[in-house]
Design an enzyme around this catalytic site. Structure first.
Site, PDB file in Angstrom:
ATOM      1  CB  THR A  92      38.989  34.483  42.249  1.00 39.91           C
ATOM      2  OG1 THR A  92      38.992  33.257  41.137  1.00 39.91           O
ATOM      3  CG2 THR A  92      40.150  35.594  41.636  1.00 39.91           C
ATOM      4  CG  ASP A 105      37.144  35.787  35.868  1.00 39.42           C
ATOM      5  OD1 ASP A 105      37.663  34.566  35.995  1.00 39.42           O
ATOM      6  OD2 ASP A 105      36.756  36.520  36.561  1.00 39.42           O
ATOM      7  N   GLY A 144      34.675  31.789  35.449  1.00 38.03           N
ATOM      8  CA  GLY A 144      35.312  32.629  34.548  1.00 38.03           C
ATOM      9  C   GLY A 144      34.969  33.055  33.095  1.00 38.03           C
TER      10      GLY A 144
HETATM   11  N1  GLY Z   1      37.248  33.414  38.375  1.00 38.84           N
HETATM   12  C1  GLY Z   1      38.337  32.507  38.408  1.00 38.84           C
HETATM   13  C2  GLY Z   1      38.410  31.504  37.295  1.00 38.84           C
HETATM   14  O1  GLY Z   1      37.436  31.260  36.509  1.00 38.84           O
HETATM   15  O2  GLY Z   1      39.503  31.269  36.835  1.00 38.84           O
END
Ligand code: GLY
Length: 309
Positions: A172, A203, A226
């Site tokens: 991300t 998340d 996430g």
């Molecule tokens: N942090 C990115 C996801 O889990 O979608």
């Protein structure tokens, strides 16, 4: 009047050696775009949008073009932006055709009465408000087709071992900024996790999880696996600690320690308060990060969880 500052990240995971240079180059370009805006007097919202757009367009990162593929071999994107002055937020989830999801998130924030739009409705809203659409195939690159193929050839036990490892592929991008007027903003954008189930939202675009901003607390963007981050509402957890008087450097390290201790999670965080104090922490092998102030730009591919900033 505040001294402006921009902090960005390009994911926390086992970034392979052959992608390190590309990550650093993308971070530098994101810093340049965001800082040019901030230094010229633009709002923190504008600066985080500019920085994240660069990383969405850069193939090195799991956001926009170059994102990890879901189990159907398609790209599904999530993004959120939040304004620390007003607490207005805008998010999009599971979008497949918005060229820059963070631009659409800002339009949701500024031009809709809602906080969150998903799927085709989000795409329609984006198009109607001037955020360009594209074909899903334009996000897909050969590197990610090969990565998905390799992953899908693994056994169930190899896959679950990878899921619970800090080497899991999650990359991300995000940015937090403080502008001259003393306002904070945060933005986070992602392609999510490799081989995710179509329709899964992580998340990154959930308020208080992957992204949060409040002038009375802090601006935060998280990265990493996430599901544990969501369960702990980690972004809000970290900003609440800043509001209670903990310095962002310590609060960032505390948040990652809490993520590990409570759910054996892994990831990274950037955190910035309205005094311009910041923290960067991760418990993954690598995290791409960068900072920009009037004193210059800094960037790196690894940072210890020790208090910094
Ligand atoms: N942090 C990115 C996801 O889990 O979608």
């Amino acid at each position: 009047m505040s001294d402006p500052i921009l902090v960005v990240h390009g994911g926390a995971w086992a970034i392979p050696d052959d992608l390190v240079e590309a990550h650093l180059e993308g971070i530098e370009a994101a810093l340049a775009a965001g800082w040019d805006a901030l230094n010229a007097g633009a709002s923190a919202l504008e600066a985080v949008e500019q920085a994240v757009v660069v990383m969405e367009d850069h193939e090195a990162f799991d956001a926009g073009r170059g994102s990890f593929l879901n189990s159907d071999g398609r790209v599904q994107l999530d993004a959120l932006m939040m304004c620390g002055a007003t607490l207005r937020a805008g998010g999009v989830g599971c979008v497949e055709r918005i060229r820059n999801p963070i631009r659409a998130a800002r339009k949701v924030l500024e031009q809709s009465p809602h906080v969150y739009l998903v799927g085709p409705g989000a795409e329609r809203f984006a198009a109607e408000h001037g955020a360009p659409l594209c074909e899903n195939s334009e996000f897909i690159i050969p590197r990610e087709v090969a990565r998905l193929r390799e992953y899908q050839q693994k056994t169930e036990s190899e896959r679950s071992e990878q899921l619970f490892s800090a080497a899991q592929d999650v990359d991300t991008v995000g940015a937090v900024a403080l502008d001259r007027a003393g306002n904070l903003a945060a933005a986070t954008s992602t392609g999510g996790t490799l081989n995710k189930t179509p329709g899964r939202v992580g998340d990154s675009s959930l308020i208080g999880c992957g992204c949060y901003a409040d002038n009375q607390a802090a601006a935060v963007s998280t990265t990493g696996w996430g599901e544990p981050i969501m369960k702990l509402v980690l972004g809000k957890w970290a900003s609440d600690r800043v509001a209670s008087g903990v310095d962002p450097a310590h609060a960032a390290a505390d948040a990652i320690a809490y993520l590990k201790r409570r759910l054996d999670g892994h990831g990274g965080i950037i955190l910035l308060d309205a005094r311009g104090h910041f923290g960067i922490a991760h418990n993954t092998p690598r995290m791409a990060w960068g900072t920009a102030t009037a004193g210059g730009h800094a960037r790196g591919i690894q940072r210890t969880a020790a208090p910094l900033g």
